[in-house]
Structure formats: C-alpha cells, structure tokens
Design an enzyme around this catalytic site. Sequence first.
Site, PDB file in Angstrom:
ATOM      1  N   HIS A 145      16.710 -44.756 -11.128  1.00 41.89           N
ATOM      2  CA  HIS A 145      16.164 -45.613 -12.174  1.00 41.89           C
ATOM      3  C   HIS A 145      17.036 -46.834 -12.441  1.00 41.89           C
ATOM      4  O   HIS A 145      18.237 -46.802 -12.226  1.00 41.89           O
ATOM      5  CB  HIS A 145      16.026 -44.817 -13.482  1.00 41.89           C
ATOM      6  CG  HIS A 145      15.241 -43.568 -13.313  1.00 41.89           C
ATOM      7  ND1 HIS A 145      15.590 -42.394 -13.950  1.00 41.89           N
ATOM      8  CD2 HIS A 145      14.140 -43.274 -12.583  1.00 41.89           C
ATOM      9  CE1 HIS A 145      14.732 -41.441 -13.619  1.00 41.89           C
ATOM     10  NE2 HIS A 145      13.850 -41.958 -12.780  1.00 41.89           N
ATOM     11  N   LYS A 154      26.070 -48.593 -17.471  1.00 45.83           N
ATOM     12  CA  LYS A 154      26.078 -47.241 -18.035  1.00 45.83           C
ATOM     13  C   LYS A 154      27.446 -46.602 -17.863  1.00 45.83           C
ATOM     14  O   LYS A 154      28.138 -46.842 -16.872  1.00 45.83           O
ATOM     15  CB  LYS A 154      25.044 -46.361 -17.331  1.00 45.83           C
ATOM     16  CG  LYS A 154      23.616 -46.826 -17.530  1.00 45.83           C
ATOM     17  CD  LYS A 154      22.643 -45.948 -16.763  1.00 45.83           C
ATOM     18  CE  LYS A 154      21.209 -46.415 -16.977  1.00 45.83           C
ATOM     19  NZ  LYS A 154      20.259 -45.618 -16.197  1.00 45.83           N
ATOM     20  N   ASP A 160       8.747 -39.567 -11.134  1.00 47.09           N
ATOM     21  CA  ASP A 160       9.750 -39.797 -10.096  1.00 47.09           C
ATOM     22  C   ASP A 160       9.207 -39.515  -8.701  1.00 47.09           C
ATOM     23  O   ASP A 160       9.612 -40.167  -7.737  1.00 47.09           O
ATOM     24  CB  ASP A 160      11.013 -38.982 -10.365  1.00 47.09           C
ATOM     25  CG  ASP A 160      11.892 -39.590 -11.450  1.00 47.09           C
ATOM     26  OD1 ASP A 160      11.547 -40.672 -11.966  1.00 47.09           O
ATOM     27  OD2 ASP A 160      12.923 -38.980 -11.779  1.00 47.09           O
ATOM     28  N   TYR A 181      25.047 -40.555 -21.766  1.00 50.43           N
ATOM     29  CA  TYR A 181      25.480 -41.836 -21.215  1.00 50.43           C
ATOM     30  C   TYR A 181      25.245 -42.971 -22.185  1.00 50.43           C
ATOM     31  O   TYR A 181      24.284 -42.997 -22.922  1.00 50.43           O
ATOM     32  CB  TYR A 181      24.845 -42.124 -19.853  1.00 50.43           C
ATOM     33  CG  TYR A 181      23.345 -42.119 -19.784  1.00 50.43           C
ATOM     34  CD1 TYR A 181      22.629 -43.311 -19.837  1.00 50.43           C
ATOM     35  CD2 TYR A 181      22.648 -40.931 -19.641  1.00 50.43           C
ATOM     36  CE1 TYR A 181      21.249 -43.313 -19.750  1.00 50.43           C
ATOM     37  CE2 TYR A 181      21.270 -40.927 -19.556  1.00 50.43           C
ATOM     38  CZ  TYR A 181      20.577 -42.114 -19.611  1.00 50.43           C
ATOM     39  OH  TYR A 181      19.209 -42.109 -19.535  1.00 50.43           O
TER      40      TYR A 181
END
Length: 181
Positions: free
Chosen positions: A62, A72, A170, A132
């Site tokens: 992603h 991130k 996904d 995250y």
Amino acid sequence: MKVTETKLAGCYILEPEIFEDERGYLTEVFNARRFKQAIGKDIDFVQDNQSFSQYGVVRALHFQLGDHAQAKLIRVLHGIIWDVAVDLRGDSPTYKQYIGVKLSYENKKQLFIPRGFAHGFVVLSATAEVCYKCDNYYHKEAEGGIAYNDPDFDIDWKLPADSLILSEKDKALPNFDTAKS
C-alpha cells in the site's frame, strides 16, 4: 538508539535502548529530537495507526499518492511480522528494489520508511499487533496499491503462498506496470 540505514536510501532500522531489571523493562519508543538527529530529517508525525492480524495475514503493498504520500515508522506491540518496503521513487538508484525486516515484540526494532515507498507486512506469529506513525493524514482518494506477489519485485514473504491470507481488496491489486499507468 542504534540506527542503521538500509540498502534503500532513506529507510532506517531503529533499535531502541532497553533498560531491564527484575521488574521488567523500559524503553523510549519515540523521541522527536533523537529521531531527527538519527535520520537527519525533521518528520512531523500526525497520525498513529494500529492493526491486529493472525498468522499468514498479508497487508500489502500500500501507498498514498502525490501530496498525500506518507512516511511511516513501524513497530510491533505483540508478535512477529516480516515488514517490507518497496522503493517507488522513479529517480532513485534503488527504484523497484525492496527490503524486508523482521520486527517483533522481542527485538523492539522499528522501521522508518520515507515517502515514495509501498509498504506491507505478513504476520509470522500466531497473532501480531502492529503500530505505525504516519507523517500525513490518510486520504481514501489517494490510496494506491500493488499486488503482493508482483513478479517485478519477487518479494520473499517468508511463508508458503498457500498459507497467506489477503483481503479481497488486496487480492484485486494490480501489478506494478498496470498500477503505474
């Protein structure tokens, strides 16, 4: 904190100092000043995300597009994951290369991924809880993704393909060449 730059410029593995005694342990999970000194950039994290997944779950690959791209900082609160970053920066010498890092509750390692990368992970333990930080807010309309098994990347997900669990979303992600256009 020990900081190691990976083969992908701008991606760092961070290993915090752990202070242990008979009561347990203490570690500083994040310190903005030390983080900036370690990676040489001032990152303003604005959003924290947390997920819980079972063995074999793949959440990948992603990214956020354009002005909504996100850096991130990933860590594991419980369990073990294989965390993957793919360099999608067209002007990078490591364009279309990836790294994988084992992040776990036990090793307390964190992975910093700058903007311009696709990100994903697979759960290697019975369950895993992942947290995250992001330096930009999520925008659904800027959401992008690439198939986890794209042959251009040939990512080793550390588990047999028949044990991987993906969301329907996904499973429908395109290969990189299709996503690029």
